[in-house]
Design a protein around this motif. Structure first.
Motif, PDB file in Angstrom:
ATOM      1  N   ASN A  99       3.226 -13.491  -3.744  1.00 48.19           N
ATOM      2  CA  ASN A  99       2.571 -14.692  -3.106  1.00 48.19           C
ATOM      3  C   ASN A  99       1.762 -15.472  -4.285  1.00 48.19           C
ATOM      4  OD1 ASN A  99       0.910 -16.499  -1.942  1.00 48.19           O
ATOM      5  ND2 ASN A  99       0.180 -15.136  -0.329  1.00 48.19           N
ATOM      6  N   ASP A 100       2.637 -16.395  -4.726  1.00 47.43           N
ATOM      7  CA  ASP A 100       1.814 -17.136  -5.792  1.00 47.43           C
ATOM      8  C   ASP A 100       0.670 -17.808  -5.579  1.00 47.43           C
ATOM      9  OD1 ASP A 100       3.933 -16.417  -7.629  1.00 47.43           O
ATOM     10  OD2 ASP A 100       5.135 -18.124  -6.787  1.00 47.43           O
ATOM     11  N   LYS A 101       0.020 -17.702  -4.583  1.00 49.34           N
ATOM     12  CA  LYS A 101      -1.349 -18.283  -3.974  1.00 49.34           C
ATOM     13  C   LYS A 101      -2.353 -17.518  -4.295  1.00 49.34           C
ATOM     14  CE  LYS A 101       0.632 -21.454  -0.612  1.00 49.34           C
ATOM     15  NZ  LYS A 101       0.860 -22.043   0.764  1.00 49.34           N
ATOM     16  N   ILE A 102      -2.196 -16.154  -4.454  1.00 47.91           N
ATOM     17  CA  ILE A 102      -3.075 -15.129  -4.775  1.00 47.91           C
ATOM     18  C   ILE A 102      -3.423 -15.068  -6.104  1.00 47.91           C
ATOM     19  CG2 ILE A 102      -3.823 -12.622  -4.457  1.00 47.91           C
ATOM     20  CD1 ILE A 102      -2.119 -12.828  -1.882  1.00 47.91           C
ATOM     21  N   HIS A 103      -4.527 -15.135  -6.780  1.00 50.30           N
ATOM     22  CA  HIS A 103      -4.878 -14.883  -8.093  1.00 50.30           C
ATOM     23  C   HIS A 103      -6.292 -14.353  -8.122  1.00 50.30           C
ATOM     24  CE1 HIS A 103      -1.930 -17.554  -9.422  1.00 50.30           C
ATOM     25  NE2 HIS A 103      -2.371 -18.412  -8.443  1.00 50.30           N
ATOM     26  N   HIS A 104      -6.091 -12.858  -8.795  1.00 52.62           N
ATOM     27  CA  HIS A 104      -7.418 -12.335  -8.737  1.00 52.62           C
ATOM     28  C   HIS A 104      -7.311 -11.145  -9.699  1.00 52.62           C
ATOM     29  CE1 HIS A 104     -10.512  -9.085  -7.714  1.00 52.62           C
ATOM     30  NE2 HIS A 104     -11.065 -10.159  -6.915  1.00 52.62           N
ATOM     31  N   PRO A 105      -8.302 -10.912 -10.761  1.00 45.42           N
ATOM     32  CA  PRO A 105      -7.813 -10.130 -11.933  1.00 45.42           C
ATOM     33  C   PRO A 105      -7.977  -8.686 -11.633  1.00 45.42           C
ATOM     34  CG  PRO A 105     -10.365 -10.760 -11.869  1.00 45.42           C
ATOM     35  CD  PRO A 105      -9.634 -11.649 -10.616  1.00 45.42           C
ATOM     36  N   LYS A 106      -7.918  -8.070 -10.229  1.00 44.97           N
ATOM     37  CA  LYS A 106      -7.983  -6.885 -10.135  1.00 44.97           C
ATOM     38  C   LYS A 106      -6.858  -6.226  -9.165  1.00 44.97           C
ATOM     39  CE  LYS A 106     -12.717  -5.733 -10.599  1.00 44.97           C
ATOM     40  NZ  LYS A 106     -14.060  -5.102 -10.190  1.00 44.97           N
ATOM     41  N   VAL A 107      -6.216  -7.245  -8.620  1.00 50.73           N
ATOM     42  CA  VAL A 107      -5.130  -7.111  -8.178  1.00 50.73           C
ATOM     43  C   VAL A 107      -3.791  -7.957  -8.331  1.00 50.73           C
ATOM     44  CG1 VAL A 107      -6.312  -6.158  -5.832  1.00 50.73           C
ATOM     45  CG2 VAL A 107      -5.633  -8.457  -5.977  1.00 50.73           C
ATOM     46  N   HIS A 108      -2.704  -7.341  -7.837  1.00 51.00           N
ATOM     47  CA  HIS A 108      -1.383  -7.991  -8.129  1.00 51.00           C
ATOM     48  C   HIS A 108      -0.905  -8.858  -7.234  1.00 51.00           C
ATOM     49  CE1 HIS A 108       0.155  -5.686 -11.544  1.00 51.00           C
ATOM     50  NE2 HIS A 108      -0.611  -4.636 -10.858  1.00 51.00           N
ATOM     51  N   ASN A 109      -0.566 -10.012  -7.267  1.00 58.12           N
ATOM     52  CA  ASN A 109      -0.133 -11.118  -6.309  1.00 58.12           C
ATOM     53  C   ASN A 109       1.113 -10.773  -5.423  1.00 58.12           C
ATOM     54  OD1 ASN A 109       1.500 -11.990  -8.200  1.00 58.12           O
ATOM     55  ND2 ASN A 109       0.996 -14.071  -7.986  1.00 58.12           N
ATOM     56  N   GLY A 110       1.412  -9.454  -5.551  1.00 59.51           N
ATOM     57  CA  GLY A 110       2.660  -8.918  -4.877  1.00 59.51           C
ATOM     58  C   GLY A 110       3.951  -8.874  -5.865  1.00 59.51           C
ATOM     59  N   PHE A 111       5.178  -8.648  -5.217  1.00 66.09           N
ATOM     60  CA  PHE A 111       6.252  -8.135  -6.082  1.00 66.09           C
ATOM     61  C   PHE A 111       7.412  -8.914  -5.745  1.00 66.09           C
ATOM     62  CE2 PHE A 111       3.127  -4.762  -6.309  1.00 66.09           C
ATOM     63  CZ  PHE A 111       2.848  -4.681  -7.763  1.00 66.09           C
TER      64      PHE A 111
ATOM     65  N   MET B 293       6.298   5.555  -1.609  1.00 68.89           N
ATOM     66  CA  MET B 293       4.935   5.283  -1.835  1.00 68.89           C
ATOM     67  C   MET B 293       4.831   3.871  -1.082  1.00 68.89           C
ATOM     68  SD  MET B 293       5.208   4.441  -5.938  1.00 68.89           S
ATOM     69  CE  MET B 293       3.669   3.678  -6.202  1.00 68.89           C
ATOM     70  N   SER B 294       3.730   3.641  -0.523  1.00 64.55           N
ATOM     71  CA  SER B 294       3.692   2.428   0.295  1.00 64.55           C
ATOM     72  C   SER B 294       2.139   1.856  -0.139  1.00 64.55           C
ATOM     73  CB  SER B 294       3.531   3.053   1.695  1.00 64.55           C
ATOM     74  OG  SER B 294       3.201   1.832   2.483  1.00 64.55           O
ATOM     75  N   PHE B 295       2.150   0.357  -0.332  1.00 66.09           N
ATOM     76  CA  PHE B 295       1.131  -0.310  -0.526  1.00 66.09           C
ATOM     77  C   PHE B 295      -0.003   0.108  -1.520  1.00 66.09           C
ATOM     78  CE2 PHE B 295       2.823  -1.404   3.737  1.00 66.09           C
ATOM     79  CZ  PHE B 295       3.190  -2.566   3.350  1.00 66.09           C
ATOM     80  N   VAL B 296       0.527   0.925  -2.638  1.00 67.01           N
ATOM     81  CA  VAL B 296      -0.224   1.293  -3.804  1.00 67.01           C
ATOM     82  C   VAL B 296      -0.137   0.322  -4.882  1.00 67.01           C
ATOM     83  CG1 VAL B 296      -0.687   3.428  -2.724  1.00 67.01           C
ATOM     84  CG2 VAL B 296       1.080   3.191  -4.439  1.00 67.01           C
ATOM     85  N   LEU B 297       0.792  -0.051  -5.201  1.00 63.78           N
ATOM     86  CA  LEU B 297       1.247  -0.721  -6.526  1.00 63.78           C
ATOM     87  C   LEU B 297       0.006  -1.836  -7.012  1.00 63.78           C
ATOM     88  CD1 LEU B 297       4.775  -0.864  -7.049  1.00 63.78           C
ATOM     89  CD2 LEU B 297       3.478   0.645  -8.070  1.00 63.78           C
ATOM     90  N   LEU B 298      -0.394  -2.557  -5.792  1.00 64.35           N
ATOM     91  CA  LEU B 298      -1.482  -3.682  -6.256  1.00 64.35           C
ATOM     92  C   LEU B 298      -2.547  -2.956  -6.826  1.00 64.35           C
ATOM     93  CD1 LEU B 298      -3.119  -5.034  -3.266  1.00 64.35           C
ATOM     94  CD2 LEU B 298      -1.847  -3.183  -3.015  1.00 64.35           C
ATOM     95  N   HIS B 299      -2.980  -1.787  -6.701  1.00 58.74           N
ATOM     96  CA  HIS B 299      -4.239  -1.376  -7.282  1.00 58.74           C
ATOM     97  C   HIS B 299      -3.982  -0.675  -8.733  1.00 58.74           C
ATOM     98  CE1 HIS B 299      -6.245  -1.624  -3.174  1.00 58.74           C
ATOM     99  NE2 HIS B 299      -4.740  -1.024  -2.620  1.00 58.74           N
ATOM    100  N   ILE B 300      -2.843  -0.822  -9.082  1.00 55.63           N
ATOM    101  CA  ILE B 300      -2.454  -0.026 -10.429  1.00 55.63           C
ATOM    102  C   ILE B 300      -2.034  -1.236 -11.477  1.00 55.63           C
ATOM    103  CG2 ILE B 300      -0.819   1.376 -11.680  1.00 55.63           C
ATOM    104  CD1 ILE B 300      -0.271   2.612  -9.090  1.00 55.63           C
TER     105      ILE B 300
END
Length: 54
Positions: free
Chosen positions: A36-48, A1-8
């Motif tokens: 990336n600790d600089k990203i904060h959004h309720p609908k996506v993860h800030n990475g892994f 799987m590729s670049f989908v976890l941030l949507h789950i």
């Protein structure tokens, strides 16, 4: 799987479900964004954080 976890929203749940359906000895290969600790959004993860388990 590729670049989908941030949507789950519940990544722990989906990763456990994917692991549960793997054949014995099977591997799950995931490509996704680095944390990336600089990203904060309720609908996506800030990475892994990267880790490798063989």
């Amino acid at each position: 799987m590729s670049f989908v976890l941030l949507h789950i929203p519940d990544t722990d749940k989906i990763l456990q479900e994917l692991f549960d359906i793997l054949n014995n000895g099977g591997k799950l290969i995931i490509v996704d964004f680095d944390k990336n600790d600089k990203i904060h959004h309720p609908k996506v993860h800030n990475g892994f954080s990267q880790f490798f388990n063989s």
